[in-house]
Motif scaffolding. Sequence first.
Motif, PDB file in Angstrom:
ATOM      1  N   GLU A 105      -6.451 -24.383 -14.899  1.00 31.84           N
ATOM      2  CA  GLU A 105      -5.429 -23.539 -15.532  1.00 31.84           C
ATOM      3  C   GLU A 105      -4.384 -24.399 -16.243  1.00 31.84           C
ATOM      4  OE1 GLU A 105      -4.088 -21.267 -12.224  1.00 31.84           O
ATOM      5  OE2 GLU A 105      -5.796 -19.883 -12.259  1.00 31.84           O
ATOM      6  N   ALA A 106      -4.043 -25.537 -15.634  1.00 35.24           N
ATOM      7  CA  ALA A 106      -3.031 -26.424 -16.225  1.00 35.24           C
ATOM      8  C   ALA A 106      -3.540 -27.142 -17.460  1.00 35.24           C
ATOM      9  CB  ALA A 106      -2.572 -27.449 -15.183  1.00 35.24           C
ATOM     10  N   SER A 107      -4.851 -27.096 -17.697  1.00 33.29           N
ATOM     11  CA  SER A 107      -5.413 -27.751 -18.883  1.00 33.29           C
ATOM     12  C   SER A 107      -5.176 -26.926 -20.146  1.00 33.29           C
ATOM     13  CB  SER A 107      -6.912 -27.991 -18.701  1.00 33.29           C
ATOM     14  OG  SER A 107      -7.647 -26.780 -18.797  1.00 33.29           O
ATOM     15  N   HIS A 108      -4.846 -25.640 -19.970  1.00 36.78           N
ATOM     16  CA  HIS A 108      -4.525 -24.734 -21.080  1.00 36.78           C
ATOM     17  C   HIS A 108      -5.633 -24.655 -22.130  1.00 36.78           C
ATOM     18  CE1 HIS A 108      -0.490 -23.667 -19.790  1.00 36.78           C
ATOM     19  NE2 HIS A 108      -0.356 -24.925 -19.399  1.00 36.78           N
ATOM     20  N   ASN A 109      -6.842 -24.449 -21.633  1.00 39.58           N
ATOM     21  CA  ASN A 109      -7.981 -24.165 -22.507  1.00 39.58           C
ATOM     22  C   ASN A 109      -8.631 -22.900 -21.958  1.00 39.58           C
ATOM     23  OD1 ASN A 109     -10.842 -24.121 -23.388  1.00 39.58           O
ATOM     24  ND2 ASN A 109     -10.315 -26.048 -24.390  1.00 39.58           N
ATOM     25  N   VAL A 110      -8.480 -21.780 -22.671  1.00 34.52           N
ATOM     26  CA  VAL A 110      -8.906 -20.497 -22.113  1.00 34.52           C
ATOM     27  C   VAL A 110     -10.426 -20.399 -21.969  1.00 34.52           C
ATOM     28  CG1 VAL A 110      -6.869 -19.247 -22.888  1.00 34.52           C
ATOM     29  CG2 VAL A 110      -8.869 -19.377 -24.397  1.00 34.52           C
ATOM     30  N   ILE A 111     -11.183 -21.094 -22.812  1.00 38.17           N
ATOM     31  CA  ILE A 111     -12.635 -21.068 -22.679  1.00 38.17           C
ATOM     32  C   ILE A 111     -13.043 -21.769 -21.390  1.00 38.17           C
ATOM     33  CG2 ILE A 111     -14.832 -21.694 -23.734  1.00 38.17           C
ATOM     34  CD1 ILE A 111     -13.209 -19.600 -25.287  1.00 38.17           C
ATOM     35  N   MET A 112     -12.491 -22.950 -21.176  1.00 43.29           N
ATOM     36  CA  MET A 112     -12.765 -23.685 -19.948  1.00 43.29           C
ATOM     37  C   MET A 112     -12.313 -22.890 -18.728  1.00 43.29           C
ATOM     38  SD  MET A 112     -11.466 -27.485 -18.767  1.00 43.29           S
ATOM     39  CE  MET A 112     -12.160 -28.293 -20.213  1.00 43.29           C
TER      40      MET A 112
ATOM     41  N   HIS B  77     -12.057 -19.557 -18.161  1.00 46.81           N
ATOM     42  CA  HIS B  77     -12.922 -18.449 -17.757  1.00 46.81           C
ATOM     43  C   HIS B  77     -14.314 -18.933 -17.367  1.00 46.81           C
ATOM     44  CE1 HIS B  77     -10.121 -15.216 -18.558  1.00 46.81           C
ATOM     45  NE2 HIS B  77      -9.753 -15.864 -19.647  1.00 46.81           N
ATOM     46  N   MET B  78     -14.807 -19.967 -18.019  1.00 49.99           N
ATOM     47  CA  MET B  78     -16.098 -20.527 -17.646  1.00 49.99           C
ATOM     48  C   MET B  78     -16.051 -21.083 -16.223  1.00 49.99           C
ATOM     49  SD  MET B  78     -18.278 -23.455 -19.628  1.00 49.99           S
ATOM     50  CE  MET B  78     -16.929 -24.641 -19.502  1.00 49.99           C
ATOM     51  N   MET B  79     -15.014 -21.866 -15.910  1.00 51.35           N
ATOM     52  CA  MET B  79     -14.919 -22.462 -14.583  1.00 51.35           C
ATOM     53  C   MET B  79     -14.589 -21.420 -13.518  1.00 51.35           C
ATOM     54  SD  MET B  79     -15.850 -25.498 -15.023  1.00 51.35           S
ATOM     55  CE  MET B  79     -15.527 -26.071 -13.346  1.00 51.35           C
ATOM     56  N   ARG B  80     -13.834 -20.408 -13.890  1.00 54.85           N
ATOM     57  CA  ARG B  80     -13.528 -19.356 -12.922  1.00 54.85           C
ATOM     58  C   ARG B  80     -14.797 -18.615 -12.514  1.00 54.85           C
ATOM     59  NH1 ARG B  80      -8.257 -15.979 -14.092  1.00 54.85           N
ATOM     60  NH2 ARG B  80      -7.318 -17.898 -13.300  1.00 54.85           N
ATOM     61  N   SER B  81     -15.671 -18.380 -13.481  1.00 57.79           N
ATOM     62  CA  SER B  81     -16.936 -17.719 -13.159  1.00 57.79           C
ATOM     63  C   SER B  81     -17.792 -18.622 -12.274  1.00 57.79           C
ATOM     64  CB  SER B  81     -17.695 -17.345 -14.432  1.00 57.79           C
ATOM     65  OG  SER B  81     -18.135 -18.494 -15.125  1.00 57.79           O
ATOM     66  N   MET B  82     -17.754 -19.932 -12.516  1.00 51.15           N
ATOM     67  CA  MET B  82     -18.513 -20.869 -11.693  1.00 51.15           C
ATOM     68  C   MET B  82     -17.998 -20.901 -10.262  1.00 51.15           C
ATOM     69  SD  MET B  82     -20.825 -22.192 -13.703  1.00 51.15           S
ATOM     70  CE  MET B  82     -21.366 -23.790 -13.147  1.00 51.15           C
ATOM     71  N   PHE B  83     -16.670 -20.820 -10.105  1.00 50.19           N
ATOM     72  CA  PHE B  83     -16.099 -20.840  -8.767  1.00 50.19           C
ATOM     73  C   PHE B  83     -16.372 -19.537  -8.025  1.00 50.19           C
ATOM     74  CE2 PHE B  83     -13.866 -24.696  -9.861  1.00 50.19           C
ATOM     75  CZ  PHE B  83     -13.768 -25.333  -8.639  1.00 50.19           C
ATOM     76  N   GLU B  84     -16.505 -18.442  -8.751  1.00 55.88           N
ATOM     77  CA  GLU B  84     -16.879 -17.181  -8.104  1.00 55.88           C
ATOM     78  C   GLU B  84     -18.259 -17.316  -7.468  1.00 55.88           C
ATOM     79  OE1 GLU B  84     -15.275 -14.266  -7.452  1.00 55.88           O
ATOM     80  OE2 GLU B  84     -13.546 -15.461  -8.079  1.00 55.88           O
ATOM     81  N   LEU B  85     -19.179 -17.973  -8.168  1.00 55.70           N
ATOM     82  CA  LEU B  85     -20.507 -18.200  -7.605  1.00 55.70           C
ATOM     83  C   LEU B  85     -20.434 -19.121  -6.395  1.00 55.70           C
ATOM     84  CD1 LEU B  85     -22.768 -18.595 -10.784  1.00 55.70           C
ATOM     85  CD2 LEU B  85     -22.364 -16.560  -9.398  1.00 55.70           C
ATOM     86  N   LEU B  86     -19.563 -20.123  -6.472  1.00 57.89           N
ATOM     87  CA  LEU B  86     -19.400 -21.047  -5.344  1.00 57.89           C
ATOM     88  C   LEU B  86     -18.873 -20.297  -4.125  1.00 57.89           C
ATOM     89  CD1 LEU B  86     -19.480 -23.925  -4.239  1.00 57.89           C
ATOM     90  CD2 LEU B  86     -17.176 -24.253  -5.121  1.00 57.89           C
ATOM     91  N   LYS B  87     -17.912 -19.394  -4.341  1.00 57.82           N
ATOM     92  CA  LYS B  87     -17.370 -18.616  -3.228  1.00 57.82           C
ATOM     93  C   LYS B  87     -18.441 -17.752  -2.577  1.00 57.82           C
ATOM     94  CE  LYS B  87     -12.597 -18.271  -4.929  1.00 57.82           C
ATOM     95  NZ  LYS B  87     -11.556 -17.347  -5.457  1.00 57.82           N
ATOM     96  N   GLN B  88     -19.411 -17.307  -3.385  1.00 58.08           N
ATOM     97  CA  GLN B  88     -20.494 -16.479  -2.870  1.00 58.08           C
ATOM     98  C   GLN B  88     -21.584 -17.307  -2.200  1.00 58.08           C
ATOM     99  OE1 GLN B  88     -21.924 -14.135  -6.213  1.00 58.08           O
ATOM    100  NE2 GLN B  88     -19.833 -13.714  -6.877  1.00 58.08           N
ATOM    101  N   GLY B  89     -21.416 -18.618  -2.208  1.00 57.63           N
ATOM    102  CA  GLY B  89     -22.405 -19.495  -1.593  1.00 57.63           C
ATOM    103  C   GLY B  89     -23.652 -19.665  -2.422  1.00 57.63           C
TER     104      GLY B  89
END
Length: 255
Positions: free
Chosen positions: A159-166, A168-180
Motif C-alpha cells: 500500500e505504501a508503494s502507491h501503485n494501484v495495480i500492484m 490489487h494484484m497483491m491483495r488478491s494473492m494474499f487472499e489466496l494465501l489466507k485461504q491456504g
Amino acid sequence: MPFRKVQPEKLSATVVRQIEQLILRGILRPGERLPAERDLAERLGVSRPSLREAIAELHEGGLLVSRAGAGVFVGDVLGSAFSPALIRLMNGHDEAVYDYISFRRDMEGLAAERASRLGSDYDLQVVDAIFRKMEAAHLKRDPTDEAELDAQFHMAIVEASHNVIMLHMMRSMFELLKQGVFYSRQIMFRNRITREQLLDQHRAINTGLQARNAQAARAAVERHMDYVEQALTEQVRAERNEEVARQRLEHERGR
C-alpha cells in the motif's frame, strides 16, 4: 474552435467518482460496510436522493452490493483475479508454491523499494505500527495473531508503494494465501526458532523502510522470501520423512 460549453456535473457523479477512487486506491476494501445512508450523505455533503442515485450506479457496476437488513458493502472486486478452476489447479501442484514465493520476492522487493522512496511518513508509521503489534503477538504461545499480522505487514508495504495495480494484484494473492491455497502460514509460525527468525527478518525490513534505505529494504525482503522458500522445502521434506518412518514402523509391528 474545439471548445464546448462546460456542463455542471451532477452531485451523484461526483459521489461515484469519489467512491470509485477510494476503492481503486485500496482504502475501501472488499466486504467493507459503508456508513449508514444519513451519515454518509452528511459526510459527503449531498442530499440522500443524490447519494441513492450514486449508490445505484455503483451497484450496477458491481463495485457495491446491498445486503438486506445489513447495509451497503464494497463488492468482491478481487473475486475475478483467479478462476476457481485455476485455484484448484494451483492448490494441487507444489511448483505453484515456489512460483508464488518467487513472484512475491520480486513484487514485494520492488514494493519495499518504492515505499522507501514514495511512501509518506504516515505510510511508514502504519508499517511500523503493525510491526510493533507483531512484536507483542510474538510473546504469545499461539502464533495465530502473529501470522495474521505478518500478512498485514506485507500488505502495508505494498500500500505504501502507491501503485494501484500492484496493490490489487497483491491483495488478491494474499487472499489466496489466507485461504491456504499456496501454503499454511500456521506451519511457518509453528516452530519457535522459526518464529524468532521471521520476526528478525521483518525487523530488518522495517528498519530499512524507516530509514528510507530502498536498497536495504529490498534486500531484506528478498532474504526473507528466500528463508520462507527454504523453510517450506524443509517442512515438505520432514513430512515426507515422517511418512516413510511411519510406514516402516507399521511394517515392523506387523512382522
